[in-house]
Enzyme design. Structure first.
Site, PDB file in Angstrom:
ATOM      1  N   HIS A  85     -11.873  -6.216   7.920  1.00  0.00           N
ATOM      2  CA  HIS A  85     -12.566  -5.904   6.662  1.00  0.00           C
ATOM      3  C   HIS A  85     -13.756  -4.988   6.871  1.00  0.00           C
ATOM      4  CE1 HIS A  85     -10.313  -9.561   5.628  1.00  0.00           C
ATOM      5  NE2 HIS A  85     -10.282  -9.057   4.411  1.00  0.00           N
ATOM      6  N   GLU A 145       0.805  -1.222   0.000  1.00  0.00           N
ATOM      7  CA  GLU A 145       0.000   0.000   0.000  1.00  0.00           C
ATOM      8  C   GLU A 145       0.842   1.279   0.000  1.00  0.00           C
ATOM      9  OE1 GLU A 145      -0.585  -2.700   1.778  1.00  0.00           O
ATOM     10  OE2 GLU A 145      -2.532  -3.354   1.025  1.00  0.00           O
TER      11      GLU A 145
END
Ligand code: TPP
Length: 704
Positions: free
Chosen positions: A505, A435
């Site tokens: 999540h 990321e």
């Protein structure tokens, strides 16, 4: 001197003029450092970190590079490198004293944080490893311009053989971002020149502790396409020869190169450090013998390239120039306090303005949020060849030969589906699973005029990119006094109410990002708003964090017909979802619809809430909040993220502060509990606000 040195000089590869010029630069760099140290001791400068010991490799490398043509991401030790590129001692001293005319930052950054738009030296920050990914992004932009000709025509500067220089210390080579950058630069064979200036220490940590086996060049040798060269960076002819080979390799587009240059650091880490605390006298003396200034001077004398008298004349001339430069810098105007907020955001493009208020022209059947985000991406990619989409799994299929045989992935939520197939693999592609690399490279690409719209697959995994966002993305324009900017869009699926997402999540955390100056943060709650806000995000000139509540991606209640290619919603404008008189509910994201669901029950009790969907969290629509609270005299702030230190705390505090006399009740918050999202739906429901909780909270506030 080593044989290579004499060989190169004698073979006539390096002429007298070049050697004397190099000596002049090395000497100048040394004297600027000495002068800055004096300024610091006199309290006229406030920080000092020197380039002493690194001068030779800097000058030798810069001599092969082209200022204003190639791109540069230098380290703080690269004073001599920058002087050789064309920065003047006067400009450096303006940085030392923090003057208004300091070309790097107008007094906002420490000295030695180099920046020059004209020379293509991209504003440096202090984190040791972050810039390297920007350098790789700048090189990726070069590859993009090569592949997408329409974008190259719009580039302010593009050359097919340009080089991107990125230097670092031995310590910085331990940062994950360095390894992420190598993985990408070598995988795509990008034109990057890495120079690891290894002075044997990172502050007090020696390189054998820092680097496995003690040699960075040994570690990186297996990277494909990477030319790895090692040199004594205090030896000018050797450094010059090695740098020349590396630059040539890159200009010929054979791949990236890495020079491992062994240098010394005789002046301690900075003026705040005393290396005698951790380096023995013996080691210090060994290093002193490798002082680049001493060595280059000796070479000139031994080879009889110049006379002692000529050397003294050069030094006297440099000394004079430095005296004059420092006197002028000391007389320079200081920055005025009123300017301190300037250039957090673009001074020319205001995403809150009417220009971004464009009405919809509806076509067709209602579409979901996923469909309308996808439509906005397609429109913008078609409108501007500089819009590029990348992230984890965002492409349809990385292997192009397989593409005709498969349906295509297009993101784990299918938001980018079909973009690669339609626009080609140069404009929509998969990134590696890293990321920081996604955001860091996008930053470098945006600096060169591209418009990356990247995806972080889940909000829960944005954290490896946090330093890129907090220390680079948000600060670049401000810290360079508008010299550079990086207006990228980071799309991020966020939040819970999905069942089964659990801790990794389904989290929220927007307030951590609204806390960052320089970043626009938006979170649509409907398909139409997602479409209009994304277009604004892409066309605006600031970095935007575009948060997409994934619970809302495919709901039928928020669908809308496609609103046309130019539909835009300005930032900072809330949506009045429901008019009411009893209390104001200020909310956004998934909770907007939950608030609407609570209406029926409340209205049966005669309670008529006014519901505001903020849509844009930074900036936010204070005017509408204030007008509503003045009317209803009661406020409930509602969000999914944790209640404590959350987004609602700021809104509630401001209402209490500025609207106190209009309030008939305390400002209340209803938000997620201060705990993680659990896996089982029963537990998740217990953490996140439910319609019944909203009814209870609104009822209690109405009755207060
Ligand atoms: C990410 C990060 N961690 C820590 C620091 C504090 N720091 C500044 S310089 C430095 C040492 C850097 O060593 P090296 O990369 O070898 O460069 P050198 O100073 O030796 O030239 C450290 C730890 C920082 N600036 N950035």
């Amino acid at each position: 001197m080593p044989t290579l040195t004499n060989h190169v000089v004698k073979a006539g590869k390096i002429g007298k003029e070049l050697l004397v010029g190099a000596y002049r630069m090395v000497y100048m760099s040394r004297r600027v450092d000495d002068k800055e140290i004096q300024l610091k001791r006199q309290n006229r400068a406030f920080f000092q970190i020197s380039g002493v010991g690194h001068e030779t490799i800097g000058v030798a490398t810069a001599l092969h590079l082209r200022p204003g043509y190639d791109w540069f991401y230098p380290y703080y030790r690269d004073r001599a490198f920058c002087l050789q590129l064309g920065v003047t001692p006067y400009e450096m001293f303006l940085g030392s004293v923090g003057a208004e005319d300091d070309p790097c930052s107008a007094g906002r950054q420490m000295p030695s944080h180099w920046s020059s738009r004209k020379l293509h030296i991209v504003s440096m920050s202090s984190p040791t490893g972050t810039r390297i990914l920007h350098g790789v992004g700048a090189a990726e932009a070069n590859q993009y311009f090569t592949r997408v000709k329409e974008a190259a025509e719009l580039a302010t500067s593009f050359h097919s053989d340009e080089v991107v220089f990125a230097s670092l210390g031995d310590g910085a080579s331990s940062e994950g971002e360095f390894w992420e950058s190598l993985n990408w630069a070598c995988g795509r064979s990008l034109p990057v020149l890495y120079v690891v200036e290894d002075n044997g220490y990172a502050i007090s940590v020696p390189v054998d502790v820092q680097t496995a086996g003690g040699s960075i060049s040994r570690l990186v040798k297996s990277f494909p396409h990477l030319l790895v060269l090692e040199c004594d960076g205090t030896d000018f002819p050797e450094s010059y020869e090695v740098a020349g080979r590396a630059v040539e390799y890159i200009r010929q587009r054979k791949g990236p190169a890495l020079i491992h240059a062994h240098v010394v650091r005789p002046y301690s880490h900075s003026l705040s450090d005393d290396e005698r605390l951790y380096k023995s006298e013996e080691v210090r003396q060994q290093e002193a013998r490798r002082d680049p200034l001493l060595r280059l001077g000796n070479l000139l004398r031994q080879e009889r390239i110049v006379s002692e008298k000529e050397l003294k004349e050069i030094e006297a001339e440099v000394d004079r120039e430095i005296r004059e430069a420092v006197d002028r810098a000391l007389a320079a105007k200081l920055p005025s306090p009123e300017t301190v907020l300037r250039y957090l955001y673009s001074p020319t493009v205001d995403p809150t303005s009417e220009r971004f208020d464009q009405p919809p022209k509806f076509h067709g059947e209602p579409k979901t949020m996923v469909d309308l985000i996808n439509a906005a991406l397609r429109d913008e990619m078609a409108r501007d060849p500089r819009v590029v989409v990348f992230g984890e799994d965002v492409a349809d299929c990385s292997h192009e030969d397989e593409l005709p045989k498969v349906k295509g992935k297009g993101g784990v939520f299918k938001v980018t589906h079909g973009l690669q197939r339609h626009f080609g693999s140069a404009r929509c592609y998969n990134s590696h699973l890293a990321e920081a690399s996604i955001v860091g490279r996008a930053t470098g690409m945006a600096m060169r005029g591209l418009k990356p719209v990247v995806e972080i697959q889940f909000f829960d995994y944005i954290w490896p990119a946090m330093m890129q966002i907090r220390d680079e993305l948000t600060t670049l324009r401000w810290r360079s006094n508008n010299g550079f900017s990086c207006p990228i869009v980071i799309r991020v699926p966020i939040g819970g109410y999905l069942a089964g997402g659990a801790i990794y999540h389904s989290q929220s955390g927007e307030s951590i990002f609204t806390h960052l100056p320089g970043l626009r943060v938006v979170m649509p709650a409907t398909a139409l708003d997602a479409n209009g806000l994304l277009r604004t995000a892409i066309r605006c000139d600031d970095p935007v964090l575009f948060l997409e509540p994934k619970h809302l991606y495919r709901q039928t209640h928020n669908r809308a017909p496609y609103p046309g290619r130019d539909y835009m919603i300005p930032f900072g404008k809330a949506r009045l979802v429901q008019e009411g008189t009893t209390l104001t509910i200020v909310t956004y994201g998934s909770l907007v619809y939950l608030a609407v669901q609570s209406l029926k029950a409340l209205e049966q009790e005669g309670i008529q809430p006014e519901i505001l969907d903020l849509r844009s969290l930074n900036p936010y629509d204070w005017e509408l909040i204030a007008a509503s609270v003045k009317k209803t005299n009661r406020a409930l702030v509602l969000h999914e993220d944790h209640v404590s230190w959350g987004y609602g705390a700021e809104i509630a505090a401001r209402i209490a502060d500025e609207l106190f006399e209009f309030l008939d009740a305390p400002v209340r918050r209803l938000a997620g509990k201060d705990v993680f999202i659990p896996y089982h739906p029963v537990l998740e429901d217990a953490v996140l606000p439910q319609p019944a909780d909203i009814v209870r909270a609104a009822r209690a506030l109405a009755a207060y």
